[in-house]
Design a protein around this motif. Structure first.
Motif, mmCIF file in Angstrom:
data_model
loop_
_atom_site.group_PDB
_atom_site.id
_atom_site.type_symbol
_atom_site.label_atom_id
_atom_site.label_comp_id
_atom_site.label_asym_id
_atom_site.label_seq_id
_atom_site.Cartn_x
_atom_site.Cartn_y
_atom_site.Cartn_z
ATOM 1 N N ARG A 57 27.870 31.259 30.759
ATOM 2 C CA ARG A 57 28.746 32.054 29.912
ATOM 3 C C ARG A 57 30.146 32.050 30.531
ATOM 4 N NH1 ARG A 57 27.547 37.890 27.002
ATOM 5 N NH2 ARG A 57 29.548 38.021 25.920
ATOM 6 N N LEU A 58 31.158 31.920 29.704
ATOM 7 C CA LEU A 58 32.525 31.954 30.221
ATOM 8 C C LEU A 58 32.817 33.324 30.819
ATOM 9 C CD1 LEU A 58 34.415 30.114 27.351
ATOM 10 C CD2 LEU A 58 33.977 29.255 29.654
ATOM 11 N N ARG A 59 33.559 33.307 31.925
ATOM 12 C CA ARG A 59 33.878 34.556 32.610
ATOM 13 C C ARG A 59 34.866 35.388 31.794
ATOM 14 N NH1 ARG A 59 36.009 31.926 37.969
ATOM 15 N NH2 ARG A 59 37.023 30.685 36.364
ATOM 16 N N GLU A 60 34.675 36.698 31.836
ATOM 17 C CA GLU A 60 35.582 37.604 31.142
ATOM 18 C C GLU A 60 36.026 38.702 32.091
ATOM 19 O OE1 GLU A 60 34.119 39.308 27.552
ATOM 20 O OE2 GLU A 60 33.372 37.407 26.766
ATOM 21 N N GLN A 61 37.201 39.205 31.819
ATOM 22 C CA GLN A 61 37.677 40.373 32.543
ATOM 23 C C GLN A 61 38.461 41.226 31.563
ATOM 24 O OE1 GLN A 61 38.114 39.478 36.579
ATOM 25 N NE2 GLN A 61 39.907 40.772 36.859
ATOM 26 N N ARG A 62 37.985 42.443 31.343
ATOM 27 C CA ARG A 62 38.565 43.331 30.340
ATOM 28 C C ARG A 62 38.664 42.641 28.978
ATOM 29 N NH1 ARG A 62 43.257 43.754 31.350
ATOM 30 N NH2 ARG A 62 43.522 42.560 33.248
ATOM 31 N N GLY A 63 37.612 41.892 28.637
ATOM 32 C CA GLY A 63 37.541 41.287 27.312
ATOM 33 C C GLY A 63 38.325 40.004 27.152
ATOM 34 N N ARG A 64 38.987 39.547 28.203
ATOM 35 C CA ARG A 64 39.769 38.314 28.114
ATOM 36 C C ARG A 64 39.134 37.226 28.971
ATOM 37 N NH1 ARG A 64 44.293 41.733 29.297
ATOM 38 N NH2 ARG A 64 44.532 40.633 31.264
ATOM 39 N N PRO A 277 49.972 32.761 37.886
ATOM 40 C CA PRO A 277 50.300 34.202 37.873
ATOM 41 C C PRO A 277 49.166 35.053 37.289
ATOM 42 C CG PRO A 277 52.214 32.911 37.247
ATOM 43 C CD PRO A 277 51.078 31.939 37.351
ATOM 44 N N GLN A 278 48.565 34.590 36.173
ATOM 45 C CA GLN A 278 47.467 35.377 35.592
ATOM 46 C C GLN A 278 46.260 35.406 36.523
ATOM 47 O OE1 GLN A 278 45.817 33.994 31.869
ATOM 48 N NE2 GLN A 278 44.189 35.529 31.923
ATOM 49 N N THR A 279 45.965 34.263 37.165
ATOM 50 C CA THR A 279 44.823 34.229 38.086
ATOM 51 C C THR A 279 45.036 35.200 39.240
ATOM 52 O OG1 THR A 279 44.322 31.944 37.539
ATOM 53 C CG2 THR A 279 43.492 32.745 39.633
ATOM 54 N N ALA A 280 46.270 35.296 39.734
ATOM 55 C CA ALA A 280 46.549 36.218 40.835
ATOM 56 C C ALA A 280 46.195 37.652 40.446
ATOM 57 C CB ALA A 280 48.013 36.111 41.242
ATOM 58 N N ILE A 281 46.595 38.062 39.239
ATOM 59 C CA ILE A 281 46.288 39.426 38.780
ATOM 60 C C ILE A 281 44.773 39.586 38.577
ATOM 61 C CG2 ILE A 281 46.584 41.064 36.888
ATOM 62 C CD1 ILE A 281 49.010 40.843 38.710
ATOM 63 N N VAL A 282 44.135 38.581 37.974
ATOM 64 C CA VAL A 282 42.686 38.653 37.733
ATOM 65 C C VAL A 282 41.916 38.833 39.043
ATOM 66 C CG1 VAL A 282 40.692 37.245 37.064
ATOM 67 C CG2 VAL A 282 42.661 37.403 35.550
ATOM 68 N N LEU A 283 42.277 38.055 40.054
ATOM 69 C CA LEU A 283 41.554 38.144 41.328
ATOM 70 C C LEU A 283 41.851 39.453 42.051
ATOM 71 C CD1 LEU A 283 41.828 34.442 42.608
ATOM 72 C CD2 LEU A 283 39.963 35.539 41.370
ATOM 73 N N LEU A 284 43.073 39.965 41.890
ATOM 74 C CA LEU A 284 43.384 41.264 42.496
ATOM 75 C C LEU A 284 42.597 42.375 41.804
ATOM 76 C CD1 LEU A 284 45.338 42.385 44.724
ATOM 77 C CD2 LEU A 284 46.820 43.114 42.833
ATOM 78 N N GLU A 285 42.458 42.284 40.483
ATOM 79 C CA GLU A 285 41.703 43.300 39.735
ATOM 80 C C GLU A 285 40.242 43.363 40.187
ATOM 81 O OE1 GLU A 285 43.996 43.497 35.409
ATOM 82 O OE2 GLU A 285 42.273 42.155 35.654
ATOM 83 N N GLN A 286 39.700 42.235 40.636
ATOM 84 C CA GLN A 286 38.297 42.230 41.063
ATOM 85 C C GLN A 286 38.089 43.060 42.324
ATOM 86 O OE1 GLN A 286 37.257 38.061 41.225
ATOM 87 N NE2 GLN A 286 37.608 37.812 39.036
ATOM 88 N N VAL A 287 39.134 43.247 43.109
ATOM 89 C CA VAL A 287 39.046 44.111 44.291
ATOM 90 C C VAL A 287 39.446 45.537 43.936
ATOM 91 C CG1 VAL A 287 40.000 44.543 46.583
ATOM 92 C CG2 VAL A 287 39.380 42.216 45.907
ATOM 93 N N TRP A 288 40.536 45.690 43.175
ATOM 94 C CA TRP A 288 40.999 47.042 42.822
ATOM 95 C C TRP A 288 40.103 47.670 41.748
ATOM 96 C CZ3 TRP A 288 43.966 45.217 46.430
ATOM 97 C CH2 TRP A 288 44.870 46.045 47.079
ATOM 98 N N ASN A 289 39.391 46.804 40.998
ATOM 99 C CA ASN A 289 38.508 47.260 39.912
ATOM 100 C C ASN A 289 39.270 48.128 38.902
ATOM 101 O OD1 ASN A 289 35.877 47.023 38.844
ATOM 102 N ND2 ASN A 289 35.401 49.119 39.472
ATOM 103 N N ASP A 291 42.624 47.920 35.697
ATOM 104 C CA ASP A 291 43.530 47.121 34.875
ATOM 105 C C ASP A 291 44.885 47.071 35.578
ATOM 106 O OD1 ASP A 291 45.199 46.003 33.045
ATOM 107 O OD2 ASP A 291 44.741 47.403 31.415
ATOM 108 N N LEU A 292 45.265 45.882 36.060
ATOM 109 C CA LEU A 292 46.542 45.714 36.758
ATOM 110 C C LEU A 292 47.466 44.788 35.971
ATOM 111 C CD1 LEU A 292 45.179 45.261 40.406
ATOM 112 C CD2 LEU A 292 45.957 47.361 39.300
ATOM 113 N N SER A 293 47.183 44.639 34.676
ATOM 114 C CA SER A 293 47.943 43.675 33.866
ATOM 115 C C SER A 293 49.418 44.040 33.764
ATOM 116 C CB SER A 293 47.327 43.564 32.466
ATOM 117 O OG SER A 293 47.300 44.834 31.831
#
Length: 437
Positions: A57-64, A277-289, A291-293
């Protein structure tokens, strides 16, 4: 003193942020021509095996969807069967999930692959606790996390019983499976396809020690690899196995240049491609848990703390950090000390093991890790496919051959022979062989 022979595999990862599909020099992740070129280059270099990933399954984060995921990852077994027809000696390893497959079907498919490839098949056994992925199979939440290795262990045991017996009646009852019937595929040429396992947790190590022929790890630094190697090899004694019966193979990227400076510059470019740039935010969100968009990837880290109680934001991917609070603390300290933006920090802290330098330097490093008992070899994961494996084969493999630590020609036919593994041990005797017509 005899020097250890190095095992080399070639990894076609599919989707992740390490393969730079956006690069105009990259091939296709779906067209068979890319797989054919990749496999034939690896076989030209006399590599032991190629290794295909699987994504259910394709990975999702906050529905994206993740911005570097690509739609259209092909079916692993179909690609391996097609590659068996255009190669003759290289091993064919595929990642296949023990949580969402059934033993009877998968045992038949892998036995068939072993037959059509004349003994070159391997199965990388992975598990998934995710209800998110399970939704594809109408099994959301079906398997408790703690039972994933129990199911995998029983899955492999049952598959081996089927392979052991060739054509025979079977009747198996266990906590995870209750199946009976008649198996109808002759015993595979290798006895059993080679079993890989990918998992670094204590449970994963124990599963590998008791079950696997090879383990795909992510341990990078030499000392860290040596500790992992000693730990896993030490566990084999509990299962009556010798150290040589389980091969330890970390994944590694390789970036080459004519000089060290050129290779370093190429590596810096590759890392910026891997961490958009988007990957940087996505990977940071995985630690902060969280929405850092709204944060600027080129700005400082958030001044808020990670959410340790909320639902996990990342869906469809393996958890990368056991302690988010501790990880966030280390990252904040590093960013403040070196004045790093979010993207610069993620580039610094999320790269997998890489050998960066001239071909001679990379060959020396590969040999140093193997002779130093940090591993038995490597699974090479190029950032460009299929061109990256072609460059490795033409520039690094000849240097390893000159050192006398890597084969110049295949000496065996089966993957077990390439890896120096003992013949598969038969554990099961069928009560009655079926009549062959």
């Amino acid at each position: 003193m005899t020097r250890k022979q190095i095992i080399l595999g070639a990894h076609f990862p599919g989707v992740n942020n390490m393969t730079v599909w956006s690069d105009p020099r990259a091939g296709s992740q779906i067209e068979f021509e890319a797989f054919r070129r990749f496999a034939q280059a690896a076989e030209r270099g006399k590599l032991d095996f190629l290794f295909l990933a699987e994504g259910l399954r394709l990975r999702e984060q906050r529905g994206r969807l993740h911005d570097l995921d690509v739609v259209g990852r092909p079916n692993t077994l179909v690609i391996l069967a097609a590659l068996a027809a255009v190669t003759s000696r290289i091993g064919l390893a595929g990642t296949l999930n023990a949580t969402y497959n059934e033993p009877y079907n998968l045992a038949r498919q892998l036995a068939t692959l072993d037959h059509v490839s004349a003994g070159r098949s391997a199965w990388n056994v992975v598990t998934s606790p995710g209800a998110f992925t399970g939704e594809n199979f109408r099994r959301g939440g079906y398997l408790p996390f703690e039972q994933r290795y129990e199911r995998a262990r029983e899955f492999v045991t049952l598959a081996r019983q089927l392979w052991d017996g060739g054509r025979h009646d079977f009747d198996y009852q266990g906590p995870q499976f209750d199946v009976r019937g008649r198996y109808d595929v002759p015993a595979p040429p290798q006895g059993h396809p080679v079993i890989f396992q990918a998992g670094d947790s204590s449970a994963g190590r124990e599963f590998a020690a008791g079950t696997a022929d090879a383990i795909f790890t992510r341990h990078g630094a030499l000392a860290e690899g040596q500790a992992f190697y000693a730990d896993v090899k030490g566990r084999l004694l509990r299962y009556g196995r010798a150290p040589g019966e389980l091969k330890i193979l970390p994944g590694v990227g390789v970036v080459l240049g004519d000089t060290a400076e050129e290779a370093a510059a190429r590596y810096a470019e590759v890392r910026r491609q891997q961490v958009s740039p988007q990957t940087a935010i996505v990977l940071l969100e995985q630690v902060w848990n969280r929405d850092l968009s709204g944060y600027d990837p080129d700005g400082p880290l958030p001044d808020i703390e990670p959410d340790l109680e909320g639902s996990i934001v990342a869906r469809g991917r393996t958890r990368q950090h056991d302690d988010n609070a501790a990880t966030a603390g280390r990252w904040r300290e590093l960013a403040e000390r070196d004045g790093l933006s979010i993207r610069e920090l993620i580039i610094r802290v999320t790269g997998r093991q890489q050998f960066v330098g001239t071909p001679a330097h990379v060959a020396d490093e590969i040999d140093r890790y193997v002779q130093g008992d940090a591993c038995d070899g490597f699974i090479i994961a190029p950032h460009l496919l299929p061109a990256g494996i072609e460059e490795f084969v033409s520039r690094v493999v000849p240097l390893l051959q000159e050192k006398g630590v890597f084969r110049r020609e295949y000496r065996g036919q089966t993957l077990r022979e390439h890896l120096g593994l003992p013949p598969a041990q038969r554990h099961f005797q069928p009560q009655a062989e079926a009549v062959t017509h």
